[in-house]
Enzyme design. Structure first.
Site, PDB file in Angstrom:
ATOM      1  N   GLY A   1       0.840  -1.191   0.000  1.00  0.00           N
ATOM      2  CA  GLY A   1       0.000   0.000   0.000  1.00  0.00           C
ATOM      3  C   GLY A   1       0.872   1.236   0.000  1.00  0.00           C
TER       4      GLY A   1
ATOM      5  N   ILE B   1      -9.236  -0.526  -5.798  1.00  0.00           N
ATOM      6  CA  ILE B   1      -9.133   0.253  -7.028  1.00  0.00           C
ATOM      7  C   ILE B   1     -10.442   1.003  -7.293  1.00  0.00           C
ATOM      8  CG2 ILE B   1      -8.644   0.184  -9.506  1.00  0.00           C
ATOM      9  CD1 ILE B   1      -6.298  -0.580  -7.526  1.00  0.00           C
TER      10      ILE B   1
ATOM     11  N   GLU C   1      -3.068  14.546  -6.207  1.00  0.00           N
ATOM     12  CA  GLU C   1      -4.021  13.667  -5.528  1.00  0.00           C
ATOM     13  C   GLU C   1      -4.215  14.117  -4.080  1.00  0.00           C
ATOM     14  OE1 GLU C   1      -2.862   9.567  -5.324  1.00  0.00           O
ATOM     15  OE2 GLU C   1      -4.840   8.904  -4.654  1.00  0.00           O
TER      16      GLU C   1
ATOM     17  N   GLN D   1     -26.018  28.411  24.118  1.00  0.00           N
ATOM     18  CA  GLN D   1     -24.619  28.816  23.918  1.00  0.00           C
ATOM     19  C   GLN D   1     -23.746  27.616  23.520  1.00  0.00           C
ATOM     20  OE1 GLN D   1     -22.176  30.029  27.355  1.00  0.00           O
ATOM     21  NE2 GLN D   1     -21.805  31.941  26.280  1.00  0.00           N
TER      22      GLN D   1
ATOM     23  N   GLN E   1     -23.501  15.071  15.821  1.00  0.00           N
ATOM     24  CA  GLN E   1     -23.867  15.306  17.213  1.00  0.00           C
ATOM     25  C   GLN E   1     -24.983  16.351  17.308  1.00  0.00           C
ATOM     26  OE1 GLN E   1     -22.521  13.216  19.133  1.00  0.00           O
ATOM     27  NE2 GLN E   1     -23.397  13.872  21.080  1.00  0.00           N
TER      28      GLN E   1
ATOM     29  N   GLY F   1      -4.879   7.843  -0.613  1.00  0.00           N
ATOM     30  CA  GLY F   1      -3.914   8.782  -1.201  1.00  0.00           C
ATOM     31  C   GLY F   1      -2.702   9.017  -0.324  1.00  0.00           C
TER      32      GLY F   1
ATOM     33  N   GLU G   1      -0.056   8.995   8.461  1.00  0.00           N
ATOM     34  CA  GLU G   1       1.274   8.673   8.971  1.00  0.00           C
ATOM     35  C   GLU G   1       2.330   8.870   7.874  1.00  0.00           C
ATOM     36  OE1 GLU G   1      -1.478   6.881   9.372  1.00  0.00           O
ATOM     37  OE2 GLU G   1      -1.781   7.095  11.530  1.00  0.00           O
TER      38      GLU G   1
END
Lengths: 386, 259
Positions: free
Chosen positions: A139, A165, A249, A286, A343, A370, A374
C-alpha cells in the site's frame, strides 16, 4: 457582506473560476443530486453518468484541453471538488475523479497515439479509467509491489493483483504499475491494460464503510498479455511518474476534506436554526453556538491552507510537504466537523437520509486514501529536516 | 446572418430578496447575479441555429449595472460577441425603457433574428420581447417550443394549452421567445470559458446608441414595495380523502368565495 467561510479564499479565484463553478453547480444539481441517494444505497453509480459528465465537460478539469480535459489549474480542481461534493457523496466524486489519477502517466509519458487512444475517450466519458497501484501486500510502500510484467517478444505478460481500485468495476482500462525488473524503485513501469483482455478479471467488488457510490474493486491479472504499445514510457519510469501524480491527488483529497467539513457545518447550522428544544431553537443555546463557531473556524483553517497550496501549485511551485500538511489538516477537520454535525443533528444525524450521516462515513477515508496521515507526516518530517 | 439574443442578469434563484429601508426599491446588496434561466434556452437556440445555418450570434443586455461578468459567462456557451448597454439612465427603467435600448442596439448591429427567454425570472413582466419586436417593426412569436429556419423562412411551434400546439410560419426578421423544452442548454466547458475571455464585449451608453434619458424615461414607476402579509393560521381538515375534499370545496366556495 462576504461570508467568513469564503472571504479568505475568494482572493485566489478569478471570474473564470466563478464561471466554471456555475457550470459545475448546474451539472451537480441537475444530474448528480437527483440520483445520489439511490446510488449510495446501491453502492454503484450507473456508467451513463460518466457519459453525461463527459458531454458536459465535467471530466478531467486539469487535464490538457487538447486531449479533451478542462485545461484548468489547481484552483479549478478545487472548485470542481467543492461543487461536485455538493451532491454529498465522496464516493461519486472519487469515481468521477478517478481519471485524474489514471491518465496523468499517459499524458506525461505517453505517445500521441497512446494519448488519442486512452485519454480522449476517457475525458469524453466514453470510457472509464482507473489507476492500479495498491496491492494486497503493498500500500503505502509502493516500491514493494509484486505485480510483474515480463517481456515476451512484442508483448508483456502481466501477473498479479491490485486492490482498493476506485472505478475498478466500471473501468474499461486500468493504468497499472507493474514490476519490470528487481530494481526496487527503478524497476517499475506503467502499462495500460484494457479490461476486456483475456486473463484480466474483477476478482471482488469491495464493500466499504463510506464512499459507497464509488465502485471499488480487487483486480486480478492472470497471464494478461499486452503489446509493447501498451507500455507507457520507457521501462523503469513508473515510480518517478507516480510521485508526480501524488501532489495533485493529495490536494484533491484535501479539497474533499474542506468540502465535507463545510457542507457538514452548513447542514448542522441549518438544522440548529430550525430544531427546537426546551422552547427555543438549538442556536439559542450557547453550547451549540460555540460548537458551530468552532466548526466554522476549522472549516476556514482547512480551506485557507488548502487554497494556499493550490495557488502555489497553480504557479508551478512544487510543494509536496505543504500538500501533505493540507491533506492531513483537511482530513482531520473533515473528521472532527462531520462528527460534530452528527452530534448536533442527534438521532437524525445517525439516519441514512441525512447528508451528515453519509459524510461522516466518507470522511473516514481521508486519513487513509492517497497516502495515510502517517505517511504524510513522514513526508512533512523529512521536509522539516527531522 | 446576425442572430441576436437578449439576456438579462437577474438575481440567482438562491438569492434572498430584500426591500430597501423606506420600501422604494428592492435591495441589491448581497444579491448574486445570473442570466435569467429562460434566456439560457434562447442562447442555446441561437447557437444551434448558427451551427446549422452559419452566421454569428450577438448577445445584448441592458442595465444600469455592469453585467459584463454574467454576459461573459454566457459567451462561453457559444455566442460570438456581446453588446452590454450600461447607463445610469436605466436605474429606474421599466419594460419600455429596456425594450427601447435593446431595439436600438439590435438595429445598429443589423440582426434579422432575435431570441430571448419567454420571461425574466425577476420582474416576470413578459413585456420586453413584444415591445422590442414592435419597436423594430417585426413580428414576434412567444413561448416557442420548437423552431426551424429554412433560408429566410421560419417555422415556430408554441403550446397554447390543452395539449394543442400552434404552428406559425413566416419570414425573417422575427423575435422569438423561448419556452422550456425548446432545447437542452449546453454546459460551458472550461476551454469554452477560457475562450470566451477573448470574445468581443462592447459596453455602450444610451448616448452611444443615439438615445437620450428622455427616450428611456419610464412610464411605469414602482413607488412602494411591501413584503407579503404573514400567512394566517392553517386549517387542517380531518377525515378520509372523499370527506376532506368535499369539505375543502365547500369552504373554498362558501367561505373563501374563490370557486
Amino acid at each position: 457582506m462576504t461570508s467568513p467561510l469564503t472571504s479568505l479564499t475568494a482572493r485566489y479565484l478569478t471570474d473564470e473560476h466563478d464561471a466554471f463553478r456555475a457550470m459545475c453547480r448546474r451539472f451537480t444539481e441537475s444530474v448528480l443530486i437527483p440520483g445520489i441517494q439511490q446510488w449510495e444505497e446501491d453502492e454503484f453509480t450507473p456508467k451513463d453518468i460518466w457519459r453525461q459528465a463527459g458531454d458536459a465537460g465535467m471530466l478531467g478539469p486539469t487535464l490538457p484541453a487538447e486531449l479533451g480535459g478542462g485545461g484548468g489549474d489547481a484552483l479549478h480542481a478545487l472548485v470542481w471538488t467543492e461543487e461536485v461534493m455538493r451532491c454529498g457523496s465522496g464516493g461519486l466524486l472519487s469515481g468521477l475523479g478517478s481519471l485524474e489519477i489514471a491518465l496523468p502517466a499517459i499524458v506525461h509519458l505517453g505517445t500521441p497515439e497512446q494519448q488519442e487512444r486512452w485519454v480522449r475517450p476517457v475525458t469524453s466519458g466514453q470510457r472509464v479509467a482507473a489507476l492500479g497501484i495498491t496491492e494486497p501486500s503493498a500500500g503505502s510502500d509502493v516500491a514493494g509491489l509484486r505485480t510483474r510484467a515480463v517481456r515476451e517478444g512484442d508483448d508483456y505478460v502481466i501477473n498479479g493483483s491490485k486492490t482498493f481500485i476506485t472505478s475498478g468495476i466500471h473501468a474499461d482500462q486500468v493504468t497499472v504499475l507493474a514490476r519490470t525488473s528487481d530494481d526496487r524503485h527503478g524497476g517499475l513501469t506503467f502499462f495500460v491494460v484494457q479490461t476486456d483482455s483475456p486473463g484480466f478479471s474483477v476478482s471482488k467488488a469491495l464493500k466499504k464503510t463510506g464512499w459507497r457510490a464509488s465502485d471499488t474493486a480487487e483486480l486480478s491479472f492472470d497471464d494478461v498479455r499486452v503489446p509493447v504499445a501498451n507500455r507507457i514510457g520507457a521501462e523503469g519510469t513508473g515510480f518517478v511518474q507516480l510521485m508526480r501524480t501524488f501532489e495533485g491527488e493529495r490536494l484533491a483529497l484535501a479539497a474533499q476534506g474542506c468540502a465535507i467539513a463545510q457542507i457538514c457545518y452548513e447542514d448542522a447550522l441549518s438544522y440548529a436554526r430550525q430544531r427546537t428544544a426546551f422552547g427555543k431553537t438549538l442556536t439559542g443555546f450557547q453550547v451549540t453556538r460555540h460548537k458551530l463557531a468552532t466548526m466554522a473556524t476549522r472549516v476556514v483553517t482547512a480551506k485557507a491552507l488548502t487554497y494556499a497550496v493550490a495557488e502555489q501549485m497553480r504557479q508551478g511551485i512544487a510543494c509536496p510537504v505543504e500538500a501533505a500538511m493540507a491533506k492531513n489538516t483537511a482530513a482531520d477537520i473533515a473528521m472532527t466537523v462531520s462528527y460534530d454535525a452528527v452530534q448536533i443533528l442527534g438521532g437524525a444525524g445517525y439516519m441514512r437520509e441525512t447528508r451528515v450521516e453519509r459524510l461522516s462515513r466518507d470522511a473516514r477515508l481521508l486519513p487513509i486514501g492517497g497516502g495515510t496521515s502517517e505517511v504524510m507526516n513522514e513526508i512533512i518530517g523529512k521536509g522539516l529536516g527531522l | 446572418m446576425k442572430i441576436g439574443v437578449c439576456i438579462k442578469s437577474t438575481p440567482d434563484t438562491s438569492s434572498r430578496i430584500q426591500i430597501n429601508p423606506g420600501g422604494d426599491d428592492l435591495s441589491e446588496a448581497g444579491v448574486k447575479w445570473a442570466t435569467s434561466p429562460y434566456d439560457m434556452f434562447a442562447i442555446e437556440e441561437a447557437v444551434q441555429t448558427k451551427e446549422a445555418t452559419g452566421g454569428e450570434v450577438i448577445l445584448f443586455s441592458a442595465s444600469h449595472q455592469d453585467t459584463s461578468k454574467e454576459v461573459r459567462k454566457a459567451l462561453a456557451l457559444g455566442p460570438d460577441s456581446a453588446v452590454c448597454i450600461q447607463d445610469d439612465g436605466l436605474a429606474k427603467a421599466d419594460s419600455l425603457s429596456f425594450a427601447t435600448s435593446l431595439a436600438k442596439a439590435i438595429e445598429a448591429e443589423g440582426c434579422t433574428l432575435v431570441f430571448t427567454g419567454k420571461r425574466a425570472s425577476d420582474g416576470n413582466n413578459i413585456q420586453v420581447p413584444a415591445m422590442v419586436a414592435e419597436l423594430l417593426g417585426w413580428p414576434h412569436v412567444s413561448f416557442v417550443t420548437d423552431f426551424e429556419l429554412d433560408g429566410e423562412s421560419f417555422k415556430a411551434v408554441r403550446a397554447v394549452g390543452g395539449g394543442v400546439e400552434e404552428v406559425i410560419t413566416g419570414n425573417l426578421p422575427v423575435v422569438i421567445t423561448a419556452e422550456r423544452g425548446l432545447n437542452s442548454p449546453r454546459y460551458a466547458k472550461l476551454p469554452m470559458i477560457v475562450k470566451a475571455k477573448k470574445k468581443p464585449l462592447a459596453t455602450k451608453s444610451l448616448a452611444d446608441l443615439g438615445l437620450t434619458a428622455d427616450d428611456v424615461a419610464p412610464i411605469v414607476t414602482l413607488s412602494n414595495y411591501e413584503p407579503p402579509a404573514e400567512r394566517g393560521d392553517c386549517i387542517i381538515l380531518e377525515g378520509d380523502a372523499a370527506t376532506t375534499a368535499k369539505e375543502l370545496v365547500r369552504r373554498l366556495r362558501e367561505e373563501a368565495k374563490v370557486l
